[in-house]
Structures are given as structure tokens and as C-alpha cells.
Design a protein around this motif. Structure first.
Motif, PDB file in Angstrom:
ATOM      1  N   ALA A 256       0.848  -1.190   0.000  1.00  0.00           N
ATOM      2  CA  ALA A 256       0.000   0.000   0.000  1.00  0.00           C
ATOM      3  C   ALA A 256       0.883   1.238   0.000  1.00  0.00           C
ATOM      4  CB  ALA A 256      -0.907   0.003   1.211  1.00  0.00           C
ATOM      5  N   THR A 257       0.503   2.230  -0.781  1.00  0.00           N
ATOM      6  CA  THR A 257       1.221   3.497  -0.796  1.00  0.00           C
ATOM      7  C   THR A 257       0.667   4.401   0.301  1.00  0.00           C
ATOM      8  OG1 THR A 257      -0.314   4.527  -2.343  1.00  0.00           O
ATOM      9  CG2 THR A 257       1.546   3.314  -3.298  1.00  0.00           C
ATOM     10  N   ASP A 258       1.324   5.525   0.508  1.00  0.00           N
ATOM     11  CA  ASP A 258       0.839   6.487   1.502  1.00  0.00           C
ATOM     12  C   ASP A 258      -0.545   7.012   1.139  1.00  0.00           C
ATOM     13  OD1 ASP A 258       3.156   6.216   2.955  1.00  0.00           O
ATOM     14  OD2 ASP A 258       4.153   7.899   1.963  1.00  0.00           O
ATOM     15  N   ALA A 259      -0.849   7.031  -0.158  1.00  0.00           N
ATOM     16  CA  ALA A 259      -2.154   7.518  -0.616  1.00  0.00           C
ATOM     17  C   ALA A 259      -3.231   6.443  -0.499  1.00  0.00           C
ATOM     18  CB  ALA A 259      -2.050   7.986  -2.063  1.00  0.00           C
ATOM     19  N   GLY A 260      -2.872   5.259  -0.030  1.00  0.00           N
ATOM     20  CA  GLY A 260      -3.833   4.188   0.158  1.00  0.00           C
ATOM     21  C   GLY A 260      -4.066   3.326  -1.073  1.00  0.00           C
ATOM     22  N   GLU A 261      -3.287   3.547  -2.129  1.00  0.00           N
ATOM     23  CA  GLU A 261      -3.415   2.734  -3.334  1.00  0.00           C
ATOM     24  C   GLU A 261      -2.592   1.459  -3.186  1.00  0.00           C
ATOM     25  OE1 GLU A 261      -1.938   5.215  -6.407  1.00  0.00           O
ATOM     26  OE2 GLU A 261      -3.586   6.646  -6.269  1.00  0.00           O
ATOM     27  N   SER A 262      -2.997   0.408  -3.861  1.00  0.00           N
ATOM     28  CA  SER A 262      -2.245  -0.841  -3.850  1.00  0.00           C
ATOM     29  C   SER A 262      -1.345  -0.912  -5.082  1.00  0.00           C
ATOM     30  CB  SER A 262      -3.193  -2.038  -3.850  1.00  0.00           C
ATOM     31  OG  SER A 262      -3.905  -2.083  -2.654  1.00  0.00           O
ATOM     32  N   HIS A 263      -0.110  -1.296  -4.856  1.00  0.00           N
ATOM     33  CA  HIS A 263       0.842  -1.485  -5.941  1.00  0.00           C
ATOM     34  C   HIS A 263       1.434  -2.882  -5.831  1.00  0.00           C
ATOM     35  CE1 HIS A 263       0.487   2.784  -6.435  1.00  0.00           C
ATOM     36  NE2 HIS A 263       1.320   2.770  -7.456  1.00  0.00           N
ATOM     37  N   ILE A 264       1.856  -3.390  -6.946  1.00  0.00           N
ATOM     38  CA  ILE A 264       2.498  -4.700  -6.999  1.00  0.00           C
ATOM     39  C   ILE A 264       3.971  -4.488  -7.275  1.00  0.00           C
ATOM     40  CG2 ILE A 264       2.549  -6.914  -8.195  1.00  0.00           C
ATOM     41  CD1 ILE A 264      -0.414  -6.257  -8.983  1.00  0.00           C
ATOM     42  N   ARG A 265       4.827  -5.184  -6.529  1.00  0.00           N
ATOM     43  CA  ARG A 265       6.270  -5.068  -6.736  1.00  0.00           C
ATOM     44  C   ARG A 265       6.916  -6.440  -6.609  1.00  0.00           C
ATOM     45  NH1 ARG A 265       8.162  -2.196  -1.098  1.00  0.00           N
ATOM     46  NH2 ARG A 265       7.789  -4.008   0.219  1.00  0.00           N
ATOM     47  N   LEU A 266       8.154  -6.509  -7.060  1.00  0.00           N
ATOM     48  CA  LEU A 266       8.928  -7.744  -6.955  1.00  0.00           C
ATOM     49  C   LEU A 266       9.329  -7.982  -5.507  1.00  0.00           C
ATOM     50  CD1 LEU A 266      11.413  -7.363  -9.936  1.00  0.00           C
ATOM     51  CD2 LEU A 266       9.450  -8.883  -9.823  1.00  0.00           C
ATOM     52  N   THR A 267       9.393  -9.236  -5.126  1.00  0.00           N
ATOM     53  CA  THR A 267       9.956  -9.618  -3.831  1.00  0.00           C
ATOM     54  C   THR A 267      11.452  -9.872  -4.049  1.00  0.00           C
ATOM     55  OG1 THR A 267       9.578 -11.960  -4.233  1.00  0.00           O
ATOM     56  CG2 THR A 267       7.794 -10.741  -3.122  1.00  0.00           C
ATOM     57  N   PRO A 268      12.210 -10.070  -2.990  1.00  0.00           N
ATOM     58  CA  PRO A 268      13.622 -10.434  -3.176  1.00  0.00           C
ATOM     59  C   PRO A 268      13.778 -11.702  -4.021  1.00  0.00           C
ATOM     60  CG  PRO A 268      13.252  -9.739  -0.919  1.00  0.00           C
ATOM     61  CD  PRO A 268      11.898  -9.812  -1.580  1.00  0.00           C
ATOM     62  N   GLU A 269      12.846 -12.634  -3.897  1.00  0.00           N
ATOM     63  CA  GLU A 269      12.910 -13.856  -4.703  1.00  0.00           C
ATOM     64  C   GLU A 269      12.670 -13.548  -6.179  1.00  0.00           C
ATOM     65  OE1 GLU A 269      11.062 -13.467  -1.940  1.00  0.00           O
ATOM     66  OE2 GLU A 269      12.045 -14.850  -0.539  1.00  0.00           O
ATOM     67  N   GLY A 270      11.755 -12.620  -6.458  1.00  0.00           N
ATOM     68  CA  GLY A 270      11.510 -12.207  -7.838  1.00  0.00           C
ATOM     69  C   GLY A 270      12.727 -11.540  -8.439  1.00  0.00           C
ATOM     70  N   ASN A 271      13.392 -10.703  -7.641  1.00  0.00           N
ATOM     71  CA  ASN A 271      14.635 -10.078  -8.099  1.00  0.00           C
ATOM     72  C   ASN A 271      15.710 -11.126  -8.362  1.00  0.00           C
ATOM     73  OD1 ASN A 271      14.234  -7.180  -8.204  1.00  0.00           O
ATOM     74  ND2 ASN A 271      13.909  -7.298  -6.002  1.00  0.00           N
ATOM     75  N   ALA A 272      15.768 -12.159  -7.527  1.00  0.00           N
ATOM     76  CA  ALA A 272      16.767 -13.214  -7.703  1.00  0.00           C
ATOM     77  C   ALA A 272      16.537 -13.984  -9.004  1.00  0.00           C
ATOM     78  CB  ALA A 272      16.740 -14.171  -6.509  1.00  0.00           C
ATOM     79  N   ILE A 273      15.272 -14.197  -9.366  1.00  0.00           N
ATOM     80  CA  ILE A 273      14.973 -14.876 -10.630  1.00  0.00           C
ATOM     81  C   ILE A 273      15.529 -14.061 -11.791  1.00  0.00           C
ATOM     82  CG2 ILE A 273      13.087 -15.493 -12.219  1.00  0.00           C
ATOM     83  CD1 ILE A 273      13.373 -17.495  -9.971  1.00  0.00           C
ATOM     84  N   LEU A 274      15.299 -12.756 -11.778  1.00  0.00           N
ATOM     85  CA  LEU A 274      15.795 -11.913 -12.876  1.00  0.00           C
ATOM     86  C   LEU A 274      17.325 -11.868 -12.891  1.00  0.00           C
ATOM     87  CD1 LEU A 274      13.221  -8.982 -12.832  1.00  0.00           C
ATOM     88  CD2 LEU A 274      13.316 -10.960 -14.364  1.00  0.00           C
ATOM     89  N   ARG A 275      17.951 -11.826 -11.711  1.00  0.00           N
ATOM     90  CA  ARG A 275      19.431 -11.869 -11.667  1.00  0.00           C
ATOM     91  C   ARG A 275      19.929 -13.185 -12.246  1.00  0.00           C
ATOM     92  NH1 ARG A 275      18.672  -9.616  -6.707  1.00  0.00           N
ATOM     93  NH2 ARG A 275      19.064 -11.574  -5.640  1.00  0.00           N
ATOM     94  N   GLY A 276      19.236 -14.279 -11.932  1.00  0.00           N
ATOM     95  CA  GLY A 276      19.620 -15.591 -12.462  1.00  0.00           C
ATOM     96  C   GLY A 276      19.506 -15.655 -13.975  1.00  0.00           C
ATOM     97  N   LEU A 277      18.619 -14.862 -14.547  1.00  0.00           N
ATOM     98  CA  LEU A 277      18.471 -14.812 -15.996  1.00  0.00           C
ATOM     99  C   LEU A 277      19.451 -13.815 -16.629  1.00  0.00           C
ATOM    100  CD1 LEU A 277      14.572 -14.806 -16.258  1.00  0.00           C
ATOM    101  CD2 LEU A 277      16.124 -16.685 -16.839  1.00  0.00           C
ATOM    102  N   GLY A 278      20.244 -13.148 -15.772  1.00  0.00           N
ATOM    103  CA  GLY A 278      21.225 -12.184 -16.272  1.00  0.00           C
ATOM    104  C   GLY A 278      20.624 -10.853 -16.629  1.00  0.00           C
TER     105      GLY A 278
END
Length: 67
Positions: free
Chosen positions: A43-65
Motif C-alpha cells: 500500500a502506498t501512503d495515498a492508500g493505493e495498492s501497488h504490486i512489486r517484486l519480492t527479493p525472490e523475484g529479483n533473484a529470478i531476474l538476476r539468475g536470468l542475467g
């Protein structure tokens, strides 16, 4: 640990989220990415919901280079 291959659409969604969290939207890939622990809703300060990568999601992208 991810126990299955990601679809091209799931990888594209992770790439979209790499650069910035986005407002919650209806993408068919999101439930499986949530289940795999690769994305999360915040949730943002304005109360909106956003979707973001987790550390595991970032690790998948790092693994793909990508990151």
C-alpha cells in the motif's frame, strides 16, 4: 525455491515490475507469481495498492542475467 518454469508472460510481468511498482491490475499471471512468492502487494501512503517484486523475484531476474 521455484519448482517450475516460468511462462514467457510471467517473465514479461517480472520485467515490467523490475523498473517500478505498478498499480494493481488484472493480469492472468499475477496469481501464480504471488503463489510462487515472486511478487507482493504493498500500500502506498495515498492508500493505493501497488504490486512489486519480492527479493525472490529479483533473484529470478538476476539468475536470468537481467539485473
Amino acid at each position: 525455491m521455484l519448482r517450475r518454469l516460468l511462462s514467457p508472460h510471467e517473465i514479461a510481468t517480472l520485467l515490467l515490475l523490475l523498473h517500478a511498482p505498478v498499480a494493481a491490475f488484472a493480469k492472468p499471471e499475477l496469481p501464480s507469481l504471488y503463489e510462487a512468492g515472486l511478487v507482493e502487494t504493498v500500500a502506498t501512503d495515498a492508500g493505493e495498492s501497488h504490486i512489486r517484486l519480492t527479493p525472490e523475484g529479483n533473484a529470478i531476474l538476476r539468475g536470468l542475467g537481467i539485473k
